[in-house]
Design a protein around this motif. Sequence first.
Motif, PDB file in Angstrom:
ATOM      1  N   ARG A 114      76.912 -22.072  27.251  1.00 41.27           N
ATOM      2  CA  ARG A 114      76.375 -20.912  26.549  1.00 41.27           C
ATOM      3  C   ARG A 114      77.516 -19.927  26.373  1.00 41.27           C
ATOM      4  O   ARG A 114      78.388 -19.808  27.238  1.00 41.27           O
ATOM      5  CB  ARG A 114      75.239 -20.269  27.347  1.00 41.27           C
ATOM      6  CG  ARG A 114      73.959 -21.081  27.308  1.00 41.27           C
ATOM      7  CD  ARG A 114      72.896 -20.473  28.209  1.00 41.27           C
ATOM      8  NE  ARG A 114      72.431 -19.180  27.755  1.00 41.27           N
ATOM      9  CZ  ARG A 114      71.490 -18.999  26.824  1.00 41.27           C
ATOM     10  NH1 ARG A 114      70.938 -20.050  26.233  1.00 41.27           N
ATOM     11  NH2 ARG A 114      71.085 -17.796  26.474  1.00 41.27           N
ATOM     12  N   TYR A 155      78.765 -15.957  25.398  1.00 38.13           N
ATOM     13  CA  TYR A 155      78.371 -14.549  25.330  1.00 38.13           C
ATOM     14  C   TYR A 155      79.553 -13.690  24.876  1.00 38.13           C
ATOM     15  O   TYR A 155      80.694 -13.923  25.278  1.00 38.13           O
ATOM     16  CB  TYR A 155      77.918 -14.046  26.705  1.00 38.13           C
ATOM     17  CG  TYR A 155      76.640 -14.673  27.214  1.00 38.13           C
ATOM     18  CD1 TYR A 155      75.396 -14.131  26.893  1.00 38.13           C
ATOM     19  CD2 TYR A 155      76.683 -15.794  28.032  1.00 38.13           C
ATOM     20  CE1 TYR A 155      74.214 -14.698  27.380  1.00 38.13           C
ATOM     21  CE2 TYR A 155      75.517 -16.374  28.514  1.00 38.13           C
ATOM     22  CZ  TYR A 155      74.294 -15.823  28.186  1.00 38.13           C
ATOM     23  OH  TYR A 155      73.136 -16.384  28.664  1.00 38.13           O
ATOM     24  N   LEU A 212      80.453  -9.903  25.354  1.00 36.98           N
ATOM     25  CA  LEU A 212      79.986  -8.810  26.206  1.00 36.98           C
ATOM     26  C   LEU A 212      80.857  -7.569  26.072  1.00 36.98           C
ATOM     27  O   LEU A 212      82.076  -7.635  26.248  1.00 36.98           O
ATOM     28  CB  LEU A 212      79.963  -9.267  27.675  1.00 36.98           C
ATOM     29  CG  LEU A 212      79.141 -10.534  27.969  1.00 36.98           C
ATOM     30  CD1 LEU A 212      79.322 -10.952  29.415  1.00 36.98           C
ATOM     31  CD2 LEU A 212      77.669 -10.321  27.631  1.00 36.98           C
ATOM     32  N   LYS A 271      74.664 -11.891  23.270  1.00 36.20           N
ATOM     33  CA  LYS A 271      75.289 -10.602  23.559  1.00 36.20           C
ATOM     34  C   LYS A 271      74.723  -9.998  24.853  1.00 36.20           C
ATOM     35  O   LYS A 271      74.006 -10.659  25.588  1.00 36.20           O
ATOM     36  CB  LYS A 271      75.122  -9.668  22.368  1.00 36.20           C
ATOM     37  CG  LYS A 271      75.814 -10.164  21.103  1.00 36.20           C
ATOM     38  CD  LYS A 271      75.718  -9.170  19.959  1.00 36.20           C
ATOM     39  CE  LYS A 271      76.434  -9.689  18.726  1.00 36.20           C
ATOM     40  NZ  LYS A 271      76.356  -8.731  17.587  1.00 36.20           N
ATOM     41  N   ASP A 272      75.072  -8.740  25.090  1.00 31.34           N
ATOM     42  CA  ASP A 272      74.779  -8.099  26.372  1.00 31.34           C
ATOM     43  C   ASP A 272      73.301  -8.147  26.745  1.00 31.34           C
ATOM     44  O   ASP A 272      72.952  -8.501  27.880  1.00 31.34           O
ATOM     45  CB  ASP A 272      75.250  -6.639  26.333  1.00 31.34           C
ATOM     46  CG  ASP A 272      76.724  -6.516  26.012  1.00 31.34           C
ATOM     47  OD1 ASP A 272      77.497  -6.137  26.902  1.00 31.34           O
ATOM     48  OD2 ASP A 272      77.107  -6.806  24.867  1.00 31.34           O
ATOM     49  N   ASP A 332      70.991 -10.119  25.705  1.00 35.51           N
ATOM     50  CA  ASP A 332      70.609 -11.505  25.964  1.00 35.51           C
ATOM     51  C   ASP A 332      71.060 -11.930  27.357  1.00 35.51           C
ATOM     52  O   ASP A 332      70.331 -12.612  28.086  1.00 35.51           O
ATOM     53  CB  ASP A 332      71.232 -12.437  24.917  1.00 35.51           C
ATOM     54  CG  ASP A 332      70.895 -12.037  23.492  1.00 35.51           C
ATOM     55  OD1 ASP A 332      69.704 -11.839  23.202  1.00 35.51           O
ATOM     56  OD2 ASP A 332      71.834 -11.915  22.682  1.00 35.51           O
ATOM     57  N   PHE A 333      72.256 -11.519  27.726  1.00 40.54           N
ATOM     58  CA  PHE A 333      72.830 -11.853  29.028  1.00 40.54           C
ATOM     59  C   PHE A 333      71.940 -11.316  30.147  1.00 40.54           C
ATOM     60  O   PHE A 333      71.628 -12.015  31.114  1.00 40.54           O
ATOM     61  CB  PHE A 333      74.238 -11.253  29.119  1.00 40.54           C
ATOM     62  CG  PHE A 333      74.994 -11.600  30.368  1.00 40.54           C
ATOM     63  CD1 PHE A 333      75.774 -12.744  30.431  1.00 40.54           C
ATOM     64  CD2 PHE A 333      74.945 -10.768  31.480  1.00 40.54           C
ATOM     65  CE1 PHE A 333      76.492 -13.061  31.591  1.00 40.54           C
ATOM     66  CE2 PHE A 333      75.651 -11.073  32.635  1.00 40.54           C
ATOM     67  CZ  PHE A 333      76.421 -12.218  32.688  1.00 40.54           C
ATOM     68  N   ASP A 346      68.438 -13.040  30.144  1.00 39.91           N
ATOM     69  CA  ASP A 346      68.511 -14.397  30.681  1.00 39.91           C
ATOM     70  C   ASP A 346      68.680 -14.411  32.196  1.00 39.91           C
ATOM     71  O   ASP A 346      68.531 -15.463  32.835  1.00 39.91           O
ATOM     72  CB  ASP A 346      69.690 -15.161  30.055  1.00 39.91           C
ATOM     73  CG  ASP A 346      69.508 -15.395  28.564  1.00 39.91           C
ATOM     74  OD1 ASP A 346      68.367 -15.280  28.079  1.00 39.91           O
ATOM     75  OD2 ASP A 346      70.519 -15.674  27.890  1.00 39.91           O
ATOM     76  N   THR A 348      71.524 -13.967  33.614  1.00 40.42           N
ATOM     77  CA  THR A 348      72.770 -14.700  33.821  1.00 40.42           C
ATOM     78  C   THR A 348      73.719 -13.937  34.741  1.00 40.42           C
ATOM     79  O   THR A 348      73.816 -12.713  34.671  1.00 40.42           O
ATOM     80  CB  THR A 348      73.466 -14.958  32.470  1.00 40.42           C
ATOM     81  OG1 THR A 348      72.539 -15.588  31.582  1.00 40.42           O
ATOM     82  CG2 THR A 348      74.693 -15.846  32.641  1.00 40.42           C
ATOM     83  N   LYS A 349      74.427 -14.652  35.587  1.00 40.30           N
ATOM     84  CA  LYS A 349      75.467 -14.095  36.439  1.00 40.30           C
ATOM     85  C   LYS A 349      76.660 -15.052  36.454  1.00 40.30           C
ATOM     86  O   LYS A 349      76.515 -16.252  36.207  1.00 40.30           O
ATOM     87  CB  LYS A 349      74.976 -13.894  37.877  1.00 40.30           C
ATOM     88  CG  LYS A 349      73.839 -12.890  38.034  1.00 40.30           C
ATOM     89  CD  LYS A 349      74.326 -11.463  37.824  1.00 40.30           C
ATOM     90  CE  LYS A 349      73.198 -10.462  38.093  1.00 40.30           C
ATOM     91  NZ  LYS A 349      73.645  -9.053  37.902  1.00 40.30           N
ATOM     92  N   TYR A 407      83.406 -21.361  34.206  1.00 39.14           N
ATOM     93  CA  TYR A 407      83.421 -20.169  33.358  1.00 39.14           C
ATOM     94  C   TYR A 407      84.761 -20.049  32.645  1.00 39.14           C
ATOM     95  O   TYR A 407      85.816 -20.130  33.269  1.00 39.14           O
ATOM     96  CB  TYR A 407      83.175 -18.912  34.205  1.00 39.14           C
ATOM     97  CG  TYR A 407      81.941 -18.990  35.067  1.00 39.14           C
ATOM     98  CD1 TYR A 407      80.671 -18.860  34.520  1.00 39.14           C
ATOM     99  CD2 TYR A 407      82.049 -19.230  36.434  1.00 39.14           C
ATOM    100  CE1 TYR A 407      79.531 -18.947  35.307  1.00 39.14           C
ATOM    101  CE2 TYR A 407      80.922 -19.323  37.233  1.00 39.14           C
ATOM    102  CZ  TYR A 407      79.664 -19.181  36.675  1.00 39.14           C
ATOM    103  OH  TYR A 407      78.549 -19.279  37.453  1.00 39.14           O
ATOM    104  N   ALA A 448      77.890  -8.140  36.541  1.00 40.75           N
ATOM    105  CA  ALA A 448      77.696  -9.487  36.021  1.00 40.75           C
ATOM    106  C   ALA A 448      78.347 -10.562  36.896  1.00 40.75           C
ATOM    107  O   ALA A 448      77.898 -11.707  36.942  1.00 40.75           O
ATOM    108  CB  ALA A 448      78.253  -9.592  34.602  1.00 40.75           C
TER     109      ALA A 448
END
Length: 346
Positions: A177, A179, A181, A203-204, A206-207, A210, A212-213, A292, A344
């Motif tokens: 995925r 992003y 940010l 984007k932010d 969505d992050f 979700d 997400t981390k 990542y 994050a």
Amino acid sequence: MASTAAIAAKLKKKHVRVKHQKVKLFRANEPLLSVFMWGVNHSINELVHINIPVMLMPDDFRAHSKVRVDNHLFNKENLPSHFKVKEYCPIVFRNLRERFGIDDHEFRESLTRSQPVSVETPGRSAARFFITSDKMYILKTLTSEEVEQMHALLKQYHPVRLVREMLVREVSSLNYRKYDLKGSTVDREASTKELEKDLPTFKDNDFVKDGTKVHIGEPAKQSLMETLTADVEFLTRLHLMDYSLLLGIHDITRGNTETQPDPAGMSGDSEEEDVEIYAIESHESAPQPEVYFMALIDVLTHYGVKKQAAKAAKTVKYGSSADGISTVEPDQYGRRFLDFMNQAIV
């Protein structure tokens, strides 16, 4: 003794082969790419004969090389017969490539062996983006204002090591995925059109939605945050803002069983290639194993009159939500960006 007529007759029968100059062809589906590939090849070949000085001088940061080509030997289907190529600060960028361990021959091969492929990107920017055939580099067209900005900050950038660009070859071929940010909240979600893509850029908002981390553990987080902080402080000193952290998250578990669609129409990564990957593996305590990929992008936006006007307009439009808009002063932008990243990354 042979007569003149006899000699002339023999000459008529003799086939004369004309030797034409060998010209390397740069086939692309549009002149812009053909000329670009020719220009990179020409520049790298010229720099081979120049010794890079131990210390760069002020003039090196203002220099440029320009070549004008008027050559009837070029087939117009491959290259225009008349074009100009201008390269900014060639010695400086050669020095930067050396500092990042980029071999000139490999660099040239990445950019010229096959034409770069156009890729779609999110956002309202009119810039065009291309990815090299080996997926090692992304190319972006710049406006004259952005070129001027790059020229202005190059001397300050040169001694600083910003976060390296992610290895695009890996990010665009693995299951992940993506992003973009900024740390802002107003209008920071993927559009309906973006969501229709095979590999949308989220984007932010969505992050956050979700949940997400970036699970890398405290030691790695501290190191990464120190790097990001140094980069942000550098950009702030230059009065730059509107940059993003481009984050690609590769799900190792899914990646072992699935093949992700390739937006550039090229095959996936090869395990046989010996390529340095700029990535961080998830911590062993992470909910699932991930990799990542990160890079700071779009670092050339100066907070000038246009951005100040944009901030005023958005403040009027969003009122109390103005703190979440992306267009704010560089100091505020940097602090908010780092705060978001600190939350994050765990």
